[in-house]
Design an enzyme around this catalytic site. Structure first.
Site, mmCIF file in Angstrom:
data_model
loop_
_atom_site.group_PDB
_atom_site.id
_atom_site.type_symbol
_atom_site.label_atom_id
_atom_site.label_comp_id
_atom_site.label_asym_id
_atom_site.label_seq_id
_atom_site.Cartn_x
_atom_site.Cartn_y
_atom_site.Cartn_z
ATOM 1 N N LYS A 1 0.696 -1.195 -0.016
ATOM 2 C CA LYS A 1 -0.012 0.214 0.052
ATOM 3 C C LYS A 1 1.068 1.081 -0.099
ATOM 4 O O LYS A 1 1.887 1.128 0.542
ATOM 5 C CB LYS A 1 -0.956 0.029 1.154
ATOM 6 C CG LYS A 1 -2.362 -0.823 1.183
ATOM 7 C CD LYS A 1 -2.967 -0.795 2.483
ATOM 8 C CE LYS A 1 -3.984 -1.808 2.486
ATOM 9 N NZ LYS A 1 -5.142 -1.579 1.586
ATOM 10 N N ARG B 1 -10.396 -11.423 1.184
ATOM 11 C CA ARG B 1 -11.280 -12.203 0.555
ATOM 12 C C ARG B 1 -10.650 -13.554 0.652
ATOM 13 O O ARG B 1 -11.192 -14.663 0.595
ATOM 14 C CB ARG B 1 -11.745 -11.785 -0.677
ATOM 15 C CG ARG B 1 -10.673 -11.508 -1.980
ATOM 16 C CD ARG B 1 -10.782 -10.659 -2.780
ATOM 17 N NE ARG B 1 -11.026 -9.368 -2.726
ATOM 18 C CZ ARG B 1 -11.285 -8.294 -3.631
ATOM 19 N NH1 ARG B 1 -11.606 -8.891 -4.902
ATOM 20 N NH2 ARG B 1 -11.223 -6.961 -3.389
HETATM 21 N N1 BES Z 1 -8.154 -3.727 3.873
HETATM 22 C C1 BES Z 1 -8.561 -3.414 2.690
HETATM 23 C C2 BES Z 1 -9.838 -2.421 2.296
HETATM 24 C C3 BES Z 1 -9.939 -0.952 3.228
HETATM 25 C C4 BES Z 1 -9.498 0.017 2.418
HETATM 26 C C5 BES Z 1 -10.418 -1.165 4.385
HETATM 27 C C6 BES Z 1 -9.577 1.222 3.178
HETATM 28 C C7 BES Z 1 -10.581 -0.131 5.066
HETATM 29 C C8 BES Z 1 -10.403 1.190 4.485
HETATM 30 C C9 BES Z 1 -8.490 -4.335 1.558
HETATM 31 O O1 BES Z 1 -7.566 -5.726 1.964
HETATM 32 C C10 BES Z 1 -7.870 -3.936 0.470
HETATM 33 O O2 BES Z 1 -6.696 -3.396 0.370
HETATM 34 N N2 BES Z 1 -8.558 -4.006 -0.688
HETATM 35 C C11 BES Z 1 -8.083 -3.332 -1.854
HETATM 36 C C12 BES Z 1 -8.705 -4.223 -2.910
HETATM 37 C C13 BES Z 1 -7.976 -4.182 -4.195
HETATM 38 C C14 BES Z 1 -6.512 -4.353 -4.422
HETATM 39 C C15 BES Z 1 -8.782 -4.842 -5.267
HETATM 40 C C16 BES Z 1 -8.899 -1.926 -2.135
HETATM 41 O O3 BES Z 1 -9.910 -1.687 -1.629
HETATM 42 O O4 BES Z 1 -8.177 -1.269 -2.568
HETATM 43 ZN ZN ZN Z 2 -5.585 -5.348 1.426
#
Ligand code: BES
Ligand code: ZN
Ligand code: ZN
Length: 488
Positions: free
Chosen positions: A258, A332
């Site tokens: 991230k 997921r």
């Molecule tokens: N934990 C995150 C989602 C999230 C984002 C929770 C902001 C709370 C606040 C999740 O694991 C994630 O990183 N999802 C990605 C998915 C993408 C790579 C398809 C996202 O939402 O960017």
């Molecule tokens: Zn994630």
């Protein structure tokens, strides 16, 4: 915080301070004794407005209506306004919507939820000092209230709000202090205190259970994963509910790292699991006549030489192969295995999962609302309705076949991300649906709490940080189902 319900009129109760809720700007109501002073102070009694008259020992708070959501917020604002003052006890009248004592529950919840602050890491603690609240049965519209019913609502409110605060504490705890084994210890302690059963699966058992997707996500972390199974099995159970929670004690994104500004707050990626723990606590304390199982996948998503990679193909517990194209779509994968395990262990009448699954959910519905998805309209409607009754916001996002196709993989059964930038909350939900067996297909709802679980400002009865999203809605839902005649 102790609550005392009394038949004495407010005037005859001796506590440090009186709280008066001014409803619908009705400043001429008999409860409002300081009209001139309030005017002078510029108090216009809108929702979220407060005015403390120190010399009178009276605190006025505004509420837009007698609806439970407004009264809950007003009570929370009252407590917040007293932070830093020396008051230790309060008295307040009963405010009900046409005599329905549910508003008393909302008010009590508001006091406890509004009094929450997370101070574990502060050298100088500034905790709420109110220790006692006397609630008079003197009613806003002079209605006679049943003291038994009122007392019951206050009792339920205490359990519900304290469970929510319990969840908030877990979520707010830093990743170095709350990793999978700590989640397991908290669950074990909870079980000892409440009489819940608790079973913990460690890596060896996870391998035996073929939870290879979960194990792959966990691999690069020095903290080993745990799957936690809490259960409440009363003898008079009318039906069975399974809850599943995403418990990423930290989500760095993995090798698909991230960006720095998105990594802060990712301690909150355990909010789904923490909500399940809070719900289980309340269900057991309320001794609801329902069998409830809580399953938690507690994992840390990190980087390192042993990390799982984009291009890997993982085999989930149900045998489906998953092409990894982004290691940040890890929740997921964890949920896929835990959902399969939960369905193997319990054949439930309802199956709910809670997860901070996608940023896309926040983009779609904003910070304050959970997204509800699934295959059954009636189950999704039930979640939305009970969320609203409990003071949470939730809305349905519909699945569709076009988006489902975007998860297609050329080399495996499914891909862990979609091939389109849009509709990410829905495609994540559709990914999960691939791991719901036919027996649970119409019994399942997925609740993406990424928006409300952790917000970096105060809102309504919620503080900065963790809100405990999911807890109140699910307690209310289970309670309603257990009282209704309509059972699956
Ligand atoms: N934990 C995150 C989602 C999230 C984002 C929770 C902001 C709370 C606040 C999740 O694991 C994630 O990183 N999802 C990605 C998915 C993408 C790579 C398809 C996202 O939402 O960017
Ligand atoms: Zn994630
Ligand atoms: Zn995540």
């Amino acid at each position: 915080m102790n609550f005392e319900l009394t038949v004495l009129p407010v005037e005859e109760i001796s506590e440090d301070l009186e709280v008066i809720i001014v409803v619908k700007k009705h400043i001429k109501h008999r409860f409002v004794q300081d009209r001139k002073l309030l005017k002078k102070a510029g108090f216009s009694s809108g929702q979220d407005e407060t005015c403390l008259l120190v010399e009178k020992n009276r605190l006025y708070v505004g509420a837009d209506s007698l609806k439970s959501a407004n009264i809950r917020r007003a009570a929370a604002n009252a407590i917040k306004a007293l932070k830093g003052t020396k008051y230790k006890s309060l008295k307040v009248a009963s405010y009900t919507n046409k005599g329905c004592t549910y508003t008393l529950r909302a008010m009590t919840e508001g006091f406890i939820l509004g009094g929450y602050s997370f101070e574990t890491y502060k050298s100088n603690k500034n905790k709420n000092k109110i220790k006692k609240i006397s609630i008079s049965l003197e009613e806003y519209s002079n209605l006679a209230l049943d003291i038994e019913k009122a007392a019951q609502q206050i009792h339920k409110a205490q359990i519900t709000a304290e469970a929510t605060n319990f969840t908030r504490d877990i979520v707010n705890t830093t990743p170095d202090d709350c990793y999978p084994d700590v989640m397991a210890s908290i669950s074990e302690r909870l079980a000892e205190e409440t009489g819940l059963q608790c079973h913990i699966l460690k890596p060896k058992q996870l391998k035996r259970e073929k939870m290879q997707a979960l194990l792959a996500v966990a691999r690069a972390s020095r903290h080993k994963p745990r799957v936690i199974h809490l259960s409440h099995k009363p003898e008079n159970a009318k039906f069975k509910i399974t809850l599943v929670g995403k418990g990423l004690t930290y989500d760095s994104g993995g090798l698909s790292l991230k960006p720095a500004e998105f990594m802060t707050t990712m301690k909150s990626d355990k909010s789904g699991a923490s909500a399940v723990m809070g719900i289980m606590k309340a269900v057991s304390e309320l001794n609801l006549p329902v069998e409830v199982h809580g399953f938690i996948g507690a994992v840390e998503n990190m980087i390192g030489g042993d990390a799982y990679k984009p291009d890997d193909v993982l085999v989930a517990k149900n045998g489906k192969t998953i092409e990894i194209r982004n290691t940040d779509a890890e929740g997921r994968l964890v949920l896929a295995d835990v959902l399969c395990y939960a369905q193997q262990e319990v054949k439930a009448d309802y199956l709910f999962d809670f997860a901070t699954l996608t940023g896309a959910s926040v983009v779609a519905v904003g910070h304050y609302t959970s997204s509800v998805m699934g295959n059954s309209k009636s189950v999704q409607n039930l979640v939305v309705k009970e969320a609203q009754n409990a003071g949470e916001l939730a809305t349905i996002l519909d699945f569709n076949d076009y988006l489902r196709k975007s998860l297609k993989s050329e080399i495996a059964d499914i891909c862990n991300i979609s091939n389109t930038r849009y509709g990410g909350a829905i495609t994540a939900g559709q990914f999960l649906s691939e791991f719901i067996d036919h027996r649970h297909s119409d019994k399942w709802a997925h609740i993406d709490i990424a928006g409300p679980a952790f917000v970096e400002h105060e809102w309504g009865e919620n503080p900065y940080g963790a809100s405990g999203a999911g807890v109140r809605m699910m307690i209310k839902l289970i309670e309603s189902l257990s009282q209704g005649s309509k059972h699956p």
